[in-house]
Write a protein that holds these residues in place. Structure first.
Motif, PDB file in Angstrom:
ATOM      1  N   ASP A   1       0.666  -1.173   0.039  1.00 28.39           N
ATOM      2  CA  ASP A   1       0.075   0.022  -0.144  1.00 28.39           C
ATOM      3  C   ASP A   1       0.767   1.325  -0.062  1.00 28.39           C
ATOM      4  OD1 ASP A   1      -2.357   1.438   0.078  1.00 28.39           O
ATOM      5  OD2 ASP A   1      -2.266   1.724   2.386  1.00 28.39           O
ATOM      6  N   TRP A   2       1.836   1.207   0.830  1.00 27.44           N
ATOM      7  CA  TRP A   2       2.934   2.395   0.605  1.00 27.44           C
ATOM      8  C   TRP A   2       3.479   2.748  -0.618  1.00 27.44           C
ATOM      9  CZ3 TRP A   2       4.370   6.131   3.974  1.00 27.44           C
ATOM     10  CH2 TRP A   2       5.603   6.727   3.668  1.00 27.44           C
ATOM     11  N   LEU A   3       4.007   1.729  -1.126  1.00 25.77           N
ATOM     12  CA  LEU A   3       4.686   1.761  -2.444  1.00 25.77           C
ATOM     13  C   LEU A   3       3.629   2.195  -3.403  1.00 25.77           C
ATOM     14  CD1 LEU A   3       7.209  -1.374  -2.734  1.00 25.77           C
ATOM     15  CD2 LEU A   3       7.564   1.097  -2.174  1.00 25.77           C
ATOM     16  N   ARG A   4       2.495   2.180  -3.547  1.00 24.49           N
ATOM     17  CA  ARG A   4       1.174   2.643  -4.441  1.00 24.49           C
ATOM     18  C   ARG A   4       1.290   4.218  -4.181  1.00 24.49           C
ATOM     19  NH1 ARG A   4      -1.719  -2.178  -3.537  1.00 24.49           N
ATOM     20  NH2 ARG A   4      -2.849  -1.264  -1.674  1.00 24.49           N
TER      21      ARG A   4
ATOM     22  N   ASP B   1       6.585  15.871   0.083  1.00 29.67           N
ATOM     23  CA  ASP B   1       6.868  16.792  -0.880  1.00 29.67           C
ATOM     24  C   ASP B   1       7.513  16.330  -2.266  1.00 29.67           C
ATOM     25  OD1 ASP B   1       5.403  18.242   0.979  1.00 29.67           O
ATOM     26  OD2 ASP B   1       7.491  19.154   1.828  1.00 29.67           O
ATOM     27  N   LEU B   2       7.961  15.094  -2.420  1.00 25.69           N
ATOM     28  CA  LEU B   2       8.646  14.759  -3.287  1.00 25.69           C
ATOM     29  C   LEU B   2       7.877  14.942  -4.683  1.00 25.69           C
ATOM     30  CD1 LEU B   2      10.705  12.219  -1.919  1.00 25.69           C
ATOM     31  CD2 LEU B   2      11.146  14.565  -1.855  1.00 25.69           C
ATOM     32  N   HIS B   3       6.629  14.695  -4.816  1.00 22.33           N
ATOM     33  CA  HIS B   3       6.052  14.740  -5.943  1.00 22.33           C
ATOM     34  C   HIS B   3       5.316  16.379  -6.098  1.00 22.33           C
ATOM     35  CE1 HIS B   3       5.733  11.068  -8.133  1.00 22.33           C
ATOM     36  NE2 HIS B   3       5.480  10.456  -7.119  1.00 22.33           N
ATOM     37  N   ASP B   4       5.264  17.238  -5.253  1.00 21.04           N
ATOM     38  CA  ASP B   4       4.795  18.415  -5.326  1.00 21.04           C
ATOM     39  C   ASP B   4       5.915  19.592  -6.133  1.00 21.04           C
ATOM     40  OD1 ASP B   4       3.495  20.691  -4.894  1.00 21.04           O
ATOM     41  OD2 ASP B   4       3.323  20.696  -2.760  1.00 21.04           O
ATOM     42  N   ARG B   5       5.432  19.894  -7.303  1.00 22.11           N
ATOM     43  CA  ARG B   5       6.022  20.853  -8.042  1.00 22.11           C
ATOM     44  C   ARG B   5       6.395  22.030  -7.443  1.00 22.11           C
ATOM     45  NH1 ARG B   5       6.248  16.675 -10.038  1.00 22.11           N
ATOM     46  NH2 ARG B   5       6.000  16.348 -12.312  1.00 22.11           N
TER      47      ARG B   5
ATOM     48  N   LEU C   1      17.816  15.261  -8.467  1.00 22.03           N
ATOM     49  CA  LEU C   1      17.278  14.243  -7.506  1.00 22.03           C
ATOM     50  C   LEU C   1      18.119  14.037  -6.483  1.00 22.03           C
ATOM     51  CD1 LEU C   1      16.996  11.221 -10.245  1.00 22.03           C
ATOM     52  CD2 LEU C   1      15.207  12.662  -9.186  1.00 22.03           C
ATOM     53  N   ALA C   2      19.263  14.643  -6.479  1.00 25.52           N
ATOM     54  CA  ALA C   2      20.363  14.521  -4.954  1.00 25.52           C
ATOM     55  C   ALA C   2      19.785  15.747  -4.106  1.00 25.52           C
ATOM     56  CB  ALA C   2      21.639  15.100  -5.652  1.00 25.52           C
ATOM     57  N   LEU C   3      19.089  16.661  -4.671  1.00 21.23           N
ATOM     58  CA  LEU C   3      18.521  17.706  -3.876  1.00 21.23           C
ATOM     59  C   LEU C   3      17.304  17.247  -3.213  1.00 21.23           C
ATOM     60  CD1 LEU C   3      19.226  21.102  -5.729  1.00 21.23           C
ATOM     61  CD2 LEU C   3      20.011  20.512  -3.683  1.00 21.23           C
ATOM     62  N   LEU C   4      16.464  16.359  -3.980  1.00 24.22           N
ATOM     63  CA  LEU C   4      15.311  15.905  -3.416  1.00 24.22           C
ATOM     64  C   LEU C   4      15.384  14.865  -2.297  1.00 24.22           C
ATOM     65  CD1 LEU C   4      13.244  15.042  -6.739  1.00 24.22           C
ATOM     66  CD2 LEU C   4      12.645  16.778  -4.829  1.00 24.22           C
ATOM     67  N   LEU C   5      16.734  14.195  -2.373  1.00 26.04           N
ATOM     68  CA  LEU C   5      17.133  13.327  -1.359  1.00 26.04           C
ATOM     69  C   LEU C   5      17.496  14.358  -0.149  1.00 26.04           C
ATOM     70  CD1 LEU C   5      19.645  10.612  -2.839  1.00 26.04           C
ATOM     71  CD2 LEU C   5      17.305  10.028  -1.505  1.00 26.04           C
ATOM     72  N   ALA C   6      18.212  15.289  -0.113  1.00 32.31           N
ATOM     73  CA  ALA C   6      18.563  16.089   0.872  1.00 32.31           C
ATOM     74  C   ALA C   6      17.122  16.453   1.529  1.00 32.31           C
ATOM     75  CB  ALA C   6      19.430  17.102   0.469  1.00 32.31           C
ATOM     76  N   HIS C   7      15.987  16.891   0.749  1.00 35.65           N
ATOM     77  CA  HIS C   7      14.678  17.258   0.950  1.00 35.65           C
ATOM     78  C   HIS C   7      14.004  16.329   1.867  1.00 35.65           C
ATOM     79  CE1 HIS C   7      11.389  19.971   0.704  1.00 35.65           C
ATOM     80  NE2 HIS C   7      10.576  18.936   0.873  1.00 35.65           N
ATOM     81  N   TYR C   8      14.288  15.084   1.292  1.00 36.26           N
ATOM     82  CA  TYR C   8      13.419  13.977   1.979  1.00 36.26           C
ATOM     83  C   TYR C   8      14.042  13.580   3.411  1.00 36.26           C
ATOM     84  CZ  TYR C   8      13.343   9.055   3.106  1.00 36.26           C
ATOM     85  OH  TYR C   8      12.919   7.672   3.605  1.00 36.26           O
TER      86      TYR C   8
ATOM     87  N   LEU D   1      11.355   7.184  -5.994  1.00 36.59           N
ATOM     88  CA  LEU D   1      10.570   6.715  -4.562  1.00 36.59           C
ATOM     89  C   LEU D   1      10.571   5.120  -4.685  1.00 36.59           C
ATOM     90  CD1 LEU D   1       7.923   9.346  -4.589  1.00 36.59           C
ATOM     91  CD2 LEU D   1       9.338   8.986  -2.728  1.00 36.59           C
ATOM     92  N   ALA D   2      10.543   4.290  -5.693  1.00 30.54           N
ATOM     93  CA  ALA D   2      10.267   3.020  -5.657  1.00 30.54           C
ATOM     94  C   ALA D   2      11.789   2.364  -5.230  1.00 30.54           C
ATOM     95  CB  ALA D   2       9.800   2.514  -6.839  1.00 30.54           C
ATOM     96  N   THR D   3      12.661   3.067  -5.737  1.00 26.20           N
ATOM     97  CA  THR D   3      14.145   2.551  -5.435  1.00 26.20           C
ATOM     98  C   THR D   3      14.380   2.722  -4.130  1.00 26.20           C
ATOM     99  OG1 THR D   3      14.777   2.973  -7.609  1.00 26.20           O
ATOM    100  CG2 THR D   3      16.550   2.524  -6.218  1.00 26.20           C
TER     101      THR D   3
END
Length: 381
Positions: free
Chosen positions: A243-246, A334-338, A320-327, A373-375
């Motif tokens: 369910d989480w991965l969906r 927020d990773l899918h939020d433009r 993607l590297a910045l998204l990792l830091a944000h995560y 995200l899946a990875t």
């Protein structure tokens, strides 16, 4: 009134609002005196200095002898005005003030009247469903709710047979546990507080679930109740992971659990697990799976980005590297939020449109984020 205790209470209030993502939730703090309300206001202002930069009137004292604070009363009870958010008071806000959006009531004063106690709680019982006000939380630092337990109104009291009621270690700042059956044993000598203050710590917390009439439905250790709630929705770790991965969004998971009265953010704070996202926290607490912190997940994924996305250019991989830091800092929501691409940290790469072009357009960007995200969660903790 001890400043050390005031600071500890203010810290607990701030930590609760932060952990439950309610820093803009209208909050009333009842203090012993108007002077104590000012001290509490200053302590909360120090702990929430980041909010005061944006909202100078984030926390105010509203008392009968403070003309400046009383002038804020209409703004505090207004649905249209987001601030003030936290109001410290002694008695002014206990009766006769209709504040629909109050979501947190804090009691840090002794109360000798059940009528007054219920009037104080009444500040939180107003409903405003259109603006998301359907419930409220009571933070009781004085044992008042235990003192005025009313079985005829609340229903039978439920106790935890496994609760450790041994007295805390002796030392400055500690008191004997509250008891309604017998008065506390007088100390063998008069407690002494040095000029440097004293150590004040929180000894423990408890939670009750009430129905709409105020009757106790259930009282359990929070972690034990969390197991029941989570396993009702996802009987196994595999069910939860699928369910989480969906749709890996913490807000979605928390909303599902809030229907059962479980505040996952507060539980993470109590367990000292704020460095874990909800996926790992639930896996560790509920299913006994060894969990990874957000930083550990990010560190494991970072060196694999060139291997996973060999066709992407430097700008896309930098995103993607910045998204990792944000995560690591904020979690996956927020990773899918433009709008995330409008943050200052992404400005060096370009506008949201330029970032999308670096991936080849909106669809390739969405595909890359889904794979990203899946990875990130591809291996069980």
């Amino acid at each position: 009134m001890l400043e050390d205790r005031t600071r500890e209470v203010a810290q607990q209030i701030t930590d609760f609002l932060t952990a439950t993502r309610q820093r803009m939730a209208k909050t009333i703090v009842f203090c012993p005196t108007t002077d104590a309300a000012l001290t509490m206001r200053n302590a909360l202002a120090d702990l929430n200095a980041d909010m005061l930069k944006t909202y100078p009137d984030y926390v105010v004292r509203i008392t009968g002898d403070d003309a400046e604070g009383k002038a804020q009363l209409d703004y505090f009870r207004s649905v249209a005005n987001p601030t003030p958010v936290i109001a410290t008071t002694s008695e002014l806000l206990s009766t006769g003030v209709d504040i629909k959006l109050v979501k947190v009531i804090v009691i840090d004063r002794t109360v000798h009247s059940m009528t007054l106690f219920k009037q104080m709680l009444g500040r939180g019982t107003r409903l405003d469903v259109e603006n998301g006000k359907t419930d409220f939380t009571l933070l009781d630092f004085r044992g008042v709710s235990l003192q005025f337990s009313d079985p005829a109104w609340d229903g039978p009291e439920l106790t935890d047979d496994g609760f450790d009621d041994r007295p805390p270690p002796t030392g400055g700042g500690h008191s004997t546990p509250f008891s309604r059956t017998s008065p506390p044993t007088p100390p063998p000598h008069r407690p002494h507080v040095s000029r440097d203050g004293c150590a004040v710590v929180t000894l423990g917390t408890s939670i009750q679930l009430l129905d709409s009439d105020g009757r106790v439905i259930q009282q359990l250790p929070t972690a034990e109740y969390a197991v029941l709630c989570v396993k009702r929705l996802w009987p196994s770790a595999g069910d939860f992971r699928r369910d989480w991965l969906r749709n890996p969004r913490e807000a979605r998971i928390r909303n599902l659990l809030e229907h059962d009265g479980l505040d996952l953010g507060a539980l993470k704070f109590e367990q000292g697990k704020t460095a874990y996202d909800d996926f790992d926290f639930i896996n560790g607490l509920i299913y006994g799976i060894e969990a990874k912190t957000r930083k550990a997940r990010a560190d494991a994924l970072a060196p694999r980005l060139p291997e996973i996305f060999p066709a992407l250019g430097d700008k896309a991989r930098g995103t993607l590297a910045l998204l990792l830091a944000h995560y690591v800092e904020y979690g996956p929501d927020d990773l899918h939020d433009r709008n995330t691409f409008k943050l200052p940290s992404f400005c060096a790469i370009g506008t949201p449109l330029a970032i999308a072009r670096a991936f080849g357009g909106e669809k390739p960007l969405n595909d890359a984020l889904c794979e990203f995200l899946a990875t990130l969660y591809s291996e069980t903790p």
